[in-house]
Design a protein around this motif. Structure first.
Motif, PDB file in Angstrom:
ATOM      1  N   ALA A  42      39.493  74.182  48.422  1.00 57.52           N
ATOM      2  CA  ALA A  42      39.292  75.616  48.206  1.00 57.52           C
ATOM      3  C   ALA A  42      39.993  76.487  49.234  1.00 57.52           C
ATOM      4  CB  ALA A  42      37.807  75.948  48.152  1.00 57.52           C
ATOM      5  N   LYS A  43      39.831  76.193  50.536  1.00 59.42           N
ATOM      6  CA  LYS A  43      40.414  77.040  51.570  1.00 59.42           C
ATOM      7  C   LYS A  43      41.846  76.639  51.914  1.00 59.42           C
ATOM      8  CE  LYS A  43      36.479  79.175  51.982  1.00 59.42           C
ATOM      9  NZ  LYS A  43      36.310  80.547  51.483  1.00 59.42           N
ATOM     10  N   VAL A  44      42.198  75.372  51.615  1.00 60.50           N
ATOM     11  CA  VAL A  44      43.542  74.883  51.940  1.00 60.50           C
ATOM     12  C   VAL A  44      44.573  75.430  50.957  1.00 60.50           C
ATOM     13  CG1 VAL A  44      44.967  72.825  52.262  1.00 60.50           C
ATOM     14  CG2 VAL A  44      42.549  72.785  52.905  1.00 60.50           C
ATOM     15  N   GLU A  45      44.187  75.482  49.679  1.00 61.90           N
ATOM     16  CA  GLU A  45      45.108  75.927  48.636  1.00 61.90           C
ATOM     17  C   GLU A  45      44.471  77.065  47.824  1.00 61.90           C
ATOM     18  OE1 GLU A  45      47.598  72.306  47.110  1.00 61.90           O
ATOM     19  OE2 GLU A  45      45.488  71.725  47.102  1.00 61.90           O
ATOM     20  N   PRO A  46      44.218  78.189  48.458  1.00 63.66           N
ATOM     21  CA  PRO A  46      43.520  79.273  47.754  1.00 63.66           C
ATOM     22  C   PRO A  46      44.292  79.802  46.552  1.00 63.66           C
ATOM     23  CG  PRO A  46      44.425  80.048  49.842  1.00 63.66           C
ATOM     24  CD  PRO A  46      44.555  78.556  49.843  1.00 63.66           C
ATOM     25  N   HIS A  47      45.609  79.613  46.548  1.00 59.47           N
ATOM     26  CA  HIS A  47      46.415  80.083  45.432  1.00 59.47           C
ATOM     27  C   HIS A  47      46.222  79.212  44.190  1.00 59.47           C
ATOM     28  CE1 HIS A  47      48.671  76.998  47.555  1.00 59.47           C
ATOM     29  NE2 HIS A  47      49.423  76.820  46.493  1.00 59.47           N
ATOM     30  N   ARG A  48      45.595  78.032  44.371  1.00 63.27           N
ATOM     31  CA  ARG A  48      45.395  77.136  43.225  1.00 63.27           C
ATOM     32  C   ARG A  48      43.920  76.878  42.919  1.00 63.27           C
ATOM     33  NH1 ARG A  48      47.534  71.961  42.756  1.00 63.27           N
ATOM     34  NH2 ARG A  48      47.441  71.449  44.970  1.00 63.27           N
ATOM     35  N   VAL A  49      43.036  77.450  43.702  1.00 63.51           N
ATOM     36  CA  VAL A  49      41.603  77.155  43.558  1.00 63.51           C
ATOM     37  C   VAL A  49      40.814  78.438  43.325  1.00 63.51           C
ATOM     38  CG1 VAL A  49      39.567  76.192  44.700  1.00 63.51           C
ATOM     39  CG2 VAL A  49      41.790  75.092  45.005  1.00 63.51           C
ATOM     40  N   VAL A  50      39.856  78.370  42.406  1.00 65.14           N
ATOM     41  CA  VAL A  50      38.955  79.495  42.131  1.00 65.14           C
ATOM     42  C   VAL A  50      37.521  79.031  42.356  1.00 65.14           C
ATOM     43  CG1 VAL A  50      38.313  81.311  40.516  1.00 65.14           C
ATOM     44  CG2 VAL A  50      40.521  80.190  40.285  1.00 65.14           C
ATOM     45  N   SER A  51      36.774  79.780  43.157  1.00 67.53           N
ATOM     46  CA  SER A  51      35.363  79.481  43.372  1.00 67.53           C
ATOM     47  C   SER A  51      34.564  80.783  43.298  1.00 67.53           C
ATOM     48  CB  SER A  51      35.139  78.790  44.722  1.00 67.53           C
ATOM     49  OG  SER A  51      35.614  79.608  45.785  1.00 67.53           O
ATOM     50  N   ARG A  52      33.266  80.657  43.075  1.00 62.19           N
ATOM     51  CA  ARG A  52      32.339  81.792  43.020  1.00 62.19           C
ATOM     52  C   ARG A  52      32.778  82.849  42.001  1.00 62.19           C
ATOM     53  NH1 ARG A  52      31.367  83.237  49.325  1.00 62.19           N
ATOM     54  NH2 ARG A  52      29.899  84.730  48.404  1.00 62.19           N
ATOM     55  N   VAL A  53      33.359  82.396  40.903  1.00 62.92           N
ATOM     56  CA  VAL A  53      33.872  83.340  39.904  1.00 62.92           C
ATOM     57  C   VAL A  53      32.727  84.045  39.179  1.00 62.92           C
ATOM     58  CG1 VAL A  53      33.991  81.745  37.931  1.00 62.92           C
ATOM     59  CG2 VAL A  53      35.655  83.604  38.134  1.00 62.92           C
ATOM     60  N   LYS A  54      31.535  83.460  39.227  1.00 62.18           N
ATOM     61  CA  LYS A  54      30.383  84.082  38.558  1.00 62.18           C
ATOM     62  C   LYS A  54      30.134  85.501  39.073  1.00 62.18           C
ATOM     63  CE  LYS A  54      25.430  83.143  37.932  1.00 62.18           C
ATOM     64  NZ  LYS A  54      24.405  82.099  38.132  1.00 62.18           N
ATOM     65  N   GLN A  55      30.491  85.750  40.329  1.00 64.76           N
ATOM     66  CA  GLN A  55      30.285  87.077  40.895  1.00 64.76           C
ATOM     67  C   GLN A  55      31.199  88.127  40.258  1.00 64.76           C
ATOM     68  OE1 GLN A  55      30.804  86.353  45.114  1.00 64.76           O
ATOM     69  NE2 GLN A  55      28.644  85.851  45.378  1.00 64.76           N
ATOM     70  N   HIS A  56      32.176  87.678  39.472  1.00 60.86           N
ATOM     71  CA  HIS A  56      33.112  88.609  38.828  1.00 60.86           C
ATOM     72  C   HIS A  56      32.894  88.691  37.314  1.00 60.86           C
ATOM     73  CE1 HIS A  56      35.348  88.866  42.587  1.00 60.86           C
ATOM     74  NE2 HIS A  56      35.349  87.553  42.643  1.00 60.86           N
ATOM     75  N   MET A  57      31.858  88.032  36.805  1.00 64.72           N
ATOM     76  CA  MET A  57      31.628  88.065  35.357  1.00 64.72           C
ATOM     77  C   MET A  57      31.439  89.504  34.888  1.00 64.72           C
ATOM     78  SD  MET A  57      31.870  85.019  34.153  1.00 64.72           S
ATOM     79  CE  MET A  57      30.904  84.626  32.716  1.00 64.72           C
ATOM     80  N   GLY A  58      32.117  89.858  33.816  1.00 68.15           N
ATOM     81  CA  GLY A  58      32.017  91.198  33.276  1.00 68.15           C
ATOM     82  C   GLY A  58      32.906  92.220  33.956  1.00 68.15           C
ATOM     83  N   ASP A  59      33.728  91.777  34.929  1.00 73.52           N
ATOM     84  CA  ASP A  59      34.621  92.692  35.646  1.00 73.52           C
ATOM     85  C   ASP A  59      36.001  92.660  34.989  1.00 73.52           C
ATOM     86  OD1 ASP A  59      36.227  94.098  37.366  1.00 73.52           O
ATOM     87  OD2 ASP A  59      35.762  92.931  39.157  1.00 73.52           O
ATOM     88  N   PRO A  60      36.413  93.755  34.337  1.00 76.77           N
ATOM     89  CA  PRO A  60      37.698  93.748  33.629  1.00 76.77           C
ATOM     90  C   PRO A  60      38.899  93.742  34.572  1.00 76.77           C
ATOM     91  CG  PRO A  60      36.778  95.946  33.613  1.00 76.77           C
ATOM     92  CD  PRO A  60      35.732  95.054  34.236  1.00 76.77           C
ATOM     93  N   ASN A  61      38.666  94.022  35.846  1.00 71.74           N
ATOM     94  CA  ASN A  61      39.781  94.125  36.794  1.00 71.74           C
ATOM     95  C   ASN A  61      40.067  92.817  37.534  1.00 71.74           C
ATOM     96  OD1 ASN A  61      40.083  96.981  36.332  1.00 71.74           O
ATOM     97  ND2 ASN A  61      38.216  97.271  37.531  1.00 71.74           N
ATOM     98  N   TYR A  62      39.201  91.801  37.338  1.00 75.04           N
ATOM     99  CA  TYR A  62      39.415  90.544  38.056  1.00 75.04           C
ATOM    100  C   TYR A  62      40.203  89.564  37.187  1.00 75.04           C
ATOM    101  CZ  TYR A  62      38.729  86.080  40.344  1.00 75.04           C
ATOM    102  OH  TYR A  62      38.961  84.869  40.944  1.00 75.04           O
ATOM    103  N   VAL A  63      41.286  89.047  37.718  1.00 78.45           N
ATOM    104  CA  VAL A  63      42.024  87.969  37.062  1.00 78.45           C
ATOM    105  C   VAL A  63      42.521  87.006  38.140  1.00 78.45           C
ATOM    106  CG1 VAL A  63      42.785  89.287  35.046  1.00 78.45           C
ATOM    107  CG2 VAL A  63      44.208  89.256  37.106  1.00 78.45           C
TER     108      VAL A  63
END
Length: 555
Positions: free
Chosen positions: A62-83
């Motif tokens: 997660a921290k080594v390759e942040p450009h390839r890893v997604v975590s804690r995405v639940k905090q962005h559910m329903g956010d149209p601006n997050y991709v």
């Protein structure tokens, strides 16, 4: 289960970890381990070439390759601006969540030898509003699942807890997970599970305790080595510190101290973190959970609920001794730790069984021909006698080939009442021509519910009215303090005078889906919208997106 009773799985789609459960032939909810033989799966996604990897391997990167890893995405559910962008492709929170769902469902199919898992109940935080809930449901649809319901996490935990309890009681569900905090008061009685009030913070969770440890370790490194270099600036070192922090936090639940090693810029520091120091550097986080709990208790008091009988602890982060100690100190009650990592998924599975049983009972009790024409589900179980329901359950038992336990049979006709987590209203002009939010549905009001209010047009010959729907946590009249749910437009006939009456009705169903009706009381024109916000894909978009995502290899 036989073809006569559809098995519905419960999925806890968590911020940091996810789990899947079903109810076995003995009426017991059971967690299904993943391919790595673990009962919970990290909700972390790694894009590795043509492969999408979910779980521990992704978490370790997660921290080594942040450009390839997604975590804690639940905090962005329903956010149209997050991709999340990777290799020329853009992924929404629903897309990422669908990969997590595909992982836990696929592993469960392999573990159980199931040809295909289709029907599920997915859980979400109690404070999720309309966009977040619909986004959660869409994540399931994108994963190829039939989402029977989106269920509040504390309610799911209360179902699992209530199945094992015989006495009527009012409980507080203190749910501190990896990324979120919910505090909910729930009344449990015979054939009734009623949510009274709920509160929480969608960014307050165990990972913040981890961050506090990491920052402490970085400070100790600089103090011991005399270097200005910050270990947190090195992605590989930072990743290692977070992994150590999570392990160390768990160690401190059993021991009074935990050892750490920080290596950076050719220097090394050994740090021993004592539990008392850990409690000190994270006290502000625990303070916030208590503050939110007191706010919720104040809301409950307004509704006539002065006290509670028990506090049950849900979520892996409640294992920290500081949580139990603080609750005892502040509320003079010894809390019960109830299956912290698994109760939500198990409760969702029980809710799924309840839905499936009630569907089968309706079909048995329906008038002849009603099943064939699809109207069986319209018959209310409340109209059936206890004897009729019992006979229908006996028939289901014969089909299944085993006996349903008493508590499982009692799930049929058990009423589950939830509340609205945010007040819902519309933007209108006040007498000073200022935009204000006028609330129609109150926070902590029981769902389903509906309410109508009359407004007026601003000017003569107005071509249309925009019904701008807002969600607010503390009933602020300021639009900037609220979250946009979406906008519906009512077209008006020509020549209407100013202040022509417009009636707006809000109706919210048990799943938290909002239906807005606006009617021109002069000309008779109206709109009726089941709200789909800009943050949420519509049915056609889900079908199209699902086909594209299914081509990706998820493991």
């Amino acid at each position: 289960m036989s073809e006569g009773l559809k098995r519905v799985y419960g999925i806890d789609l968590g911020t940091t970890y996810s789990a899947i459960a079903y109810v076995d032939e003995h009426g017991k909810p059971v967690i299904v381990p993943n391919q790595e033989s673990e009962r919970i799966t990290p909700s972390v996604v790694l894009f590795d070439g043509d492969n999408i990897i979910v779980g521990n391997t992704a978490k370790e990167s997660a921290k080594v390759e942040p450009h390839r890893v997604v975590s804690r995405v639940k905090q962005h559910m329903g956010d149209p601006n997050y991709v999340f962008e990777h290799d020329g492709q853009v992924f929404s929170p629903e897309d990422i969540s669908s990969f997590v769902l595909r992982k836990v469902v696929g592993d469960a199919e392999l573990a159980l030898g199931e040809e295909k898992i289709t029907d599920v109940v997915i859980t979400c935080p109690a404070y999720f509003g309309t966009p977040e809930r619909e986004a959660t449901a869409n994540a399931g649809r994108l994963a190829g699942l039939n989402v029977r319901a989106v269920l509040n996490e504390p309610t799911a935990a209360a179902i699992a807890y209530g199945l094992e309890q015989g006495d009527d009681q009012t409980v507080l569900v203190y749910d501190l997970g990896g990324g979120t905090f919910d505090i909910t008061m729930i009344e449990i009685k015979d054939r009734l599970i009623r949510v009274i009030c709920t509160g929480g913070d969608h960014r307050l969770g165990g990972t913040l305790w981890d961050e506090a440890i990491v920052m402490y370790l970085a400070d100790q490194f600089r103090e011991q080595t005399g270097l200005d270099a910050d270990p947190m600036d090195d992605p590989e070192v930072l990743n290692d510190l977070f992994l150590q922090a999570e392990r160390g936090k768990k160690t401190l639940t059993q021991r009074d101290k935990a050892p750490f090693r920080v290596t950076h810029a050719g220097q090394q520091a050994r740090v021993e973190l004592e539990r008392t120091k850990f409690d000190e550097i994270t006290k502000h986080l625990l303070d916030r959970t208590i503050e939110l709990t007191r706010e919720m208790l104040a809301d409950a008091k307004v509704k006539g609920h002065e006290g509670f009988d028990k506090i049950i602890l849900v979520g892996g982060s409640t294992r920290m001794p500081q949580v139990r100690e603080r609750i005892v100190a502040d509320f003079a009650k010894e809390p019960e730790s109830f299956d912290p990592d698994e109760s939500v998924a198990k409760g969702a599975a029980l809710f799924g069984l309840k839905e499936s049983l009630e569907e089968s009972v309706r079909e048995i009790l329906a008038p002849e021909g009603a099943v064939a024409n699809g109207s069986a589900n319209e018959q209310s179980l409340e109209a059936a006698s206890e004897e009729q329901v019992a006979e229908a359950l006996d028939r289901i038992e014969k089909q299944l080939g085993f006996t349903l336990t008493g508590p499982v049979r009692d799930l049929v006709n058990t009423k589950i009442v939830n509340v609205l987590s945010k007040s819902l209203g519309v933007v209108a002009r006040d007498d000073k021509n200022k935009d204000v939010v006028v609330y129609l549905l109150p926070r902590n009001g029981e769902v389903p519910m509906e309410y109508s209010s009359d407004f007026g047009t601003d000017t003569a010959n107005q071509a249309g009215v925009d019904i701008r729907v807002m969600a607010g946590e503390r009933d602020s009249p300021e639009p900037l303090d609220c979250k946009d749910v979406g906008t519906a437009t009512l077209n008006l006939p020509p020549s209407l005078p100013a202040r022509s009456p417009i009636r707006v009705k809000f109706a919210i169903n048990r799943d938290g889906r909002l239906i807005v009706t606006a009617t021109d009381l002069t000309g008779g024109a109206s709109i009726d919208v089941e709200f789909e916000t800009e943050a949420v894909l519509n049915a056609e978009e889900v079908a199209e997106r699902s086909s594209a995502l299914r081509l990706l290899n998820v493991s």
